[in-house]
Design a protein around this motif. Sequence first.
Motif, PDB file in Angstrom:
ATOM      1  N   LEU A 207      -2.259  14.684  -2.063  1.00 43.23           N
ATOM      2  CA  LEU A 207      -2.115  13.410  -2.367  1.00 43.23           C
ATOM      3  C   LEU A 207      -0.997  12.735  -2.852  1.00 43.23           C
ATOM      4  O   LEU A 207      -0.411  13.580  -3.841  1.00 43.23           O
ATOM      5  CB  LEU A 207      -3.487  13.239  -3.218  1.00 43.23           C
ATOM      6  CG  LEU A 207      -4.942  13.404  -2.703  1.00 43.23           C
ATOM      7  CD1 LEU A 207      -5.893  13.384  -3.865  1.00 43.23           C
ATOM      8  CD2 LEU A 207      -5.217  12.554  -1.598  1.00 43.23           C
TER       9      LEU A 207
ATOM     10  N   TYR B  66      10.777   9.369 -10.950  1.00 42.62           N
ATOM     11  CA  TYR B  66      10.918   8.324 -11.485  1.00 42.62           C
ATOM     12  C   TYR B  66      11.694   7.366 -11.039  1.00 42.62           C
ATOM     13  O   TYR B  66      12.083   6.213 -11.836  1.00 42.62           O
ATOM     14  CB  TYR B  66      11.014   8.562 -13.163  1.00 42.62           C
ATOM     15  CG  TYR B  66       9.975   9.297 -13.923  1.00 42.62           C
ATOM     16  CD1 TYR B  66      10.000  10.012 -15.011  1.00 42.62           C
ATOM     17  CD2 TYR B  66       8.474   8.984 -13.664  1.00 42.62           C
ATOM     18  CE1 TYR B  66       8.919  10.595 -15.672  1.00 42.62           C
ATOM     19  CE2 TYR B  66       7.470  10.024 -14.183  1.00 42.62           C
ATOM     20  CZ  TYR B  66       7.862  10.508 -15.155  1.00 42.62           C
ATOM     21  OH  TYR B  66       6.895  11.218 -15.877  1.00 42.62           O
TER      22      TYR B  66
ATOM     23  N   ASP C 106       2.893  20.296 -13.202  1.00 43.77           N
ATOM     24  CA  ASP C 106       2.166  21.415 -13.982  1.00 43.77           C
ATOM     25  C   ASP C 106       1.919  22.756 -13.097  1.00 43.77           C
ATOM     26  O   ASP C 106       1.938  23.824 -13.660  1.00 43.77           O
ATOM     27  CB  ASP C 106       0.904  20.892 -14.435  1.00 43.77           C
ATOM     28  CG  ASP C 106       1.262  19.558 -15.442  1.00 43.77           C
ATOM     29  OD1 ASP C 106       0.315  18.607 -15.290  1.00 43.77           O
ATOM     30  OD2 ASP C 106       1.948  19.683 -16.055  1.00 43.77           O
TER      31      ASP C 106
ATOM     32  N   LYS D  38       7.781   5.049  -9.688  1.00 47.07           N
ATOM     33  CA  LYS D  38       7.230   6.267 -10.126  1.00 47.07           C
ATOM     34  C   LYS D  38       6.431   6.871  -8.773  1.00 47.07           C
ATOM     35  O   LYS D  38       5.603   6.158  -8.323  1.00 47.07           O
ATOM     36  CB  LYS D  38       6.346   6.481 -11.153  1.00 47.07           C
ATOM     37  CG  LYS D  38       7.096   6.153 -12.652  1.00 47.07           C
ATOM     38  CD  LYS D  38       6.175   6.261 -13.664  1.00 47.07           C
ATOM     39  CE  LYS D  38       7.050   5.721 -14.903  1.00 47.07           C
ATOM     40  NZ  LYS D  38       6.179   5.768 -16.195  1.00 47.07           N
TER      41      LYS D  38
ATOM     42  N   TYR E 142       0.268  15.241  -5.736  1.00 45.97           N
ATOM     43  CA  TYR E 142      -0.998  16.162  -6.249  1.00 45.97           C
ATOM     44  C   TYR E 142      -1.435  17.415  -5.166  1.00 45.97           C
ATOM     45  O   TYR E 142      -1.348  16.841  -3.813  1.00 45.97           O
ATOM     46  CB  TYR E 142      -1.884  15.276  -6.644  1.00 45.97           C
ATOM     47  CG  TYR E 142      -1.791  14.797  -8.095  1.00 45.97           C
ATOM     48  CD1 TYR E 142      -1.107  13.416  -8.179  1.00 45.97           C
ATOM     49  CD2 TYR E 142      -2.286  15.381  -9.150  1.00 45.97           C
ATOM     50  CE1 TYR E 142      -0.806  12.616  -9.372  1.00 45.97           C
ATOM     51  CE2 TYR E 142      -2.024  14.742 -10.401  1.00 45.97           C
ATOM     52  CZ  TYR E 142      -1.032  13.476 -10.381  1.00 45.97           C
ATOM     53  OH  TYR E 142      -1.076  13.036 -11.764  1.00 45.97           O
TER      54      TYR E 142
ATOM     55  N   ASP F 102       0.822  -1.282   0.006  1.00 43.68           N
ATOM     56  CA  ASP F 102       0.009   0.296  -0.050  1.00 43.68           C
ATOM     57  C   ASP F 102       0.905   1.282   0.041  1.00 43.68           C
ATOM     58  O   ASP F 102       1.831   1.140  -0.116  1.00 43.68           O
ATOM     59  CB  ASP F 102      -0.715  -0.084   1.114  1.00 43.68           C
ATOM     60  CG  ASP F 102      -2.084   0.843   0.951  1.00 43.68           C
ATOM     61  OD1 ASP F 102      -3.086   0.461   1.716  1.00 43.68           O
ATOM     62  OD2 ASP F 102      -2.213   1.523   0.004  1.00 43.68           O
ATOM     63  N   ILE F 103       0.161   2.331   0.061  1.00 44.51           N
ATOM     64  CA  ILE F 103       0.994   3.598   0.036  1.00 44.51           C
ATOM     65  C   ILE F 103       0.548   4.470   1.235  1.00 44.51           C
ATOM     66  O   ILE F 103      -0.602   4.666   1.436  1.00 44.51           O
ATOM     67  CB  ILE F 103       0.777   4.193  -1.055  1.00 44.51           C
ATOM     68  CG1 ILE F 103       1.710   5.689  -1.273  1.00 44.51           C
ATOM     69  CG2 ILE F 103      -0.778   4.548  -1.587  1.00 44.51           C
ATOM     70  CD1 ILE F 103       1.627   6.440  -2.684  1.00 44.51           C
TER      71      ILE F 103
ATOM     72  N   ASP G 270       2.542   2.969 -16.425  1.00 46.01           N
ATOM     73  CA  ASP G 270       1.281   3.619 -15.827  1.00 46.01           C
ATOM     74  C   ASP G 270       0.121   3.067 -16.350  1.00 46.01           C
ATOM     75  O   ASP G 270      -0.849   3.228 -15.970  1.00 46.01           O
ATOM     76  CB  ASP G 270       1.622   5.045 -16.196  1.00 46.01           C
ATOM     77  CG  ASP G 270       2.525   5.746 -15.505  1.00 46.01           C
ATOM     78  OD1 ASP G 270       3.321   6.461 -15.905  1.00 46.01           O
ATOM     79  OD2 ASP G 270       2.752   5.705 -14.278  1.00 46.01           O
ATOM     80  N   SER G 271       0.151   2.041 -17.242  1.00 43.06           N
ATOM     81  CA  SER G 271      -1.090   1.716 -17.857  1.00 43.06           C
ATOM     82  C   SER G 271      -2.000   1.036 -16.813  1.00 43.06           C
ATOM     83  O   SER G 271      -3.184   0.782 -17.199  1.00 43.06           O
ATOM     84  CB  SER G 271      -0.702   0.513 -18.877  1.00 43.06           C
ATOM     85  OG  SER G 271       0.031  -0.579 -18.477  1.00 43.06           O
ATOM     86  N   TYR G 272      -1.484   0.507 -15.648  1.00 40.81           N
ATOM     87  CA  TYR G 272      -2.467   0.018 -14.787  1.00 40.81           C
ATOM     88  C   TYR G 272      -2.643   1.057 -13.707  1.00 40.81           C
ATOM     89  O   TYR G 272      -3.488   0.838 -12.787  1.00 40.81           O
ATOM     90  CB  TYR G 272      -1.800  -1.254 -13.803  1.00 40.81           C
ATOM     91  CG  TYR G 272      -1.617  -2.397 -15.080  1.00 40.81           C
ATOM     92  CD1 TYR G 272      -0.550  -2.637 -15.718  1.00 40.81           C
ATOM     93  CD2 TYR G 272      -2.807  -3.332 -15.260  1.00 40.81           C
ATOM     94  CE1 TYR G 272      -0.533  -3.602 -16.741  1.00 40.81           C
ATOM     95  CE2 TYR G 272      -3.033  -4.241 -16.051  1.00 40.81           C
ATOM     96  CZ  TYR G 272      -1.729  -4.642 -16.836  1.00 40.81           C
ATOM     97  OH  TYR G 272      -1.621  -5.539 -17.614  1.00 40.81           O
ATOM     98  N   GLY G 273      -2.517   2.054 -13.792  1.00 46.50           N
ATOM     99  CA  GLY G 273      -2.866   3.266 -13.132  1.00 46.50           C
ATOM    100  C   GLY G 273      -2.266   3.559 -12.001  1.00 46.50           C
ATOM    101  O   GLY G 273      -1.174   3.016 -11.543  1.00 46.50           O
ATOM    102  N   TYR G 274      -2.643   4.776 -11.220  1.00 53.98           N
ATOM    103  CA  TYR G 274      -1.836   4.969  -9.906  1.00 53.98           C
ATOM    104  C   TYR G 274      -2.669   4.289  -8.490  1.00 53.98           C
ATOM    105  O   TYR G 274      -3.910   4.115  -8.654  1.00 53.98           O
ATOM    106  CB  TYR G 274      -2.140   6.445  -9.486  1.00 53.98           C
ATOM    107  CG  TYR G 274      -1.394   7.443 -10.525  1.00 53.98           C
ATOM    108  CD1 TYR G 274      -1.753   8.795 -10.472  1.00 53.98           C
ATOM    109  CD2 TYR G 274      -0.496   6.932 -11.462  1.00 53.98           C
ATOM    110  CE1 TYR G 274      -1.027   9.812 -11.368  1.00 53.98           C
ATOM    111  CE2 TYR G 274       0.156   7.752 -12.304  1.00 53.98           C
ATOM    112  CZ  TYR G 274       0.120   9.217 -12.264  1.00 53.98           C
ATOM    113  OH  TYR G 274       0.779  10.114 -12.981  1.00 53.98           O
ATOM    114  N   THR G 275      -1.655   4.297  -7.730  1.00 51.94           N
ATOM    115  CA  THR G 275      -2.175   3.675  -6.300  1.00 51.94           C
ATOM    116  C   THR G 275      -2.075   5.180  -5.427  1.00 51.94           C
ATOM    117  O   THR G 275      -0.950   5.776  -5.502  1.00 51.94           O
ATOM    118  CB  THR G 275      -1.626   2.701  -5.503  1.00 51.94           C
ATOM    119  OG1 THR G 275      -1.621   1.558  -6.632  1.00 51.94           O
ATOM    120  CG2 THR G 275      -1.879   2.386  -4.313  1.00 51.94           C
ATOM    121  N   PHE G 276      -3.391   5.425  -5.044  1.00 53.21           N
ATOM    122  CA  PHE G 276      -3.131   6.936  -4.146  1.00 53.21           C
ATOM    123  C   PHE G 276      -3.012   6.637  -2.530  1.00 53.21           C
ATOM    124  O   PHE G 276      -3.303   5.493  -1.956  1.00 53.21           O
ATOM    125  CB  PHE G 276      -4.491   7.513  -4.313  1.00 53.21           C
ATOM    126  CG  PHE G 276      -4.537   8.451  -5.642  1.00 53.21           C
ATOM    127  CD1 PHE G 276      -4.914   7.769  -6.664  1.00 53.21           C
ATOM    128  CD2 PHE G 276      -3.840   9.734  -5.712  1.00 53.21           C
ATOM    129  CE1 PHE G 276      -4.946   8.260  -7.997  1.00 53.21           C
ATOM    130  CE2 PHE G 276      -4.005  10.295  -6.950  1.00 53.21           C
ATOM    131  CZ  PHE G 276      -4.401   9.668  -8.069  1.00 53.21           C
ATOM    132  N   GLY G 277      -2.440   7.457  -1.940  1.00 55.50           N
ATOM    133  CA  GLY G 277      -2.436   7.456  -0.498  1.00 55.50           C
ATOM    134  C   GLY G 277      -3.731   8.109  -0.079  1.00 55.50           C
ATOM    135  O   GLY G 277      -4.450   8.675  -0.728  1.00 55.50           O
TER     136      GLY G 277
END
Lengths: 113, 114
Positions: free
Chosen positions: A90, A50, A59, A31, A35, A3-4, A98-105
């Motif tokens: 976040l 990375y 950005d 990676k 946010y 987990d994160i 990245d094709s399986y998406g992010y895991t967020f805290g």
Amino acid sequence: EADIYQTPRYLVIGTGKKITLECSQTMGHDKMYWYQQDPGMELHLIHYSYGVNSTEKGDLSSESTVSRIRTEHFPLTLESARPSHTSQYLCASSALSDSYGYTFGSGTRLTVV
Amino acid sequence: AQTVTQSQPEMSVQEAETVTLSCTYDTSESNYYLFWYKQPPSRQMILVIRQEAYKQQNATENRFSVNFQKAAKSFSLKISDSQLGDTAMYFCAFIRYNFNKFYFGSGTKLNVKP
């Protein structure tokens, strides 16, 4: 369980204080990302990495800084907190692809008074 | 430049009914991935569903399904038999194949009413 983790979950701090928001992941992801998100609003990328010793600005311009000395750890530091820094932060991670998406805290909700 | 647009800032649905959240995106690429994320109030953002652009078949995860229209660049999320626990912000996201940047939409706040 992989987990994160973000700490603290909530933080209220006075103007001018130095703060560090912690983010650690146990998935071995290369990676990692930070946010900034105001309540009920869209996400803005402020920093990403990375890999070890690699950090880039995102950005949205931010006065915060980050470091990546270990793969699993990606802390964010504000040298002198101001009320304009009040927001939710976040942390996220992803595998090399990245094709399986992010895991967020779970996020850190920061209030600067 | 890639963009992701969610035109519904807020929606409501009665418990047990079906609701569809809209998402459109703009890209000139042919290989990419699309995602829907759910962010419950004060809780962790989690991945709901993922779609690979080269697959024509719409992804499905239990009560969640997508309507992926590649030509129209549309990627809507359908939630069937809505539950109170579905109340959350929902974000649509896009990433190009082999490219290191996610693009998120502005989010849709879904409120499931009892």
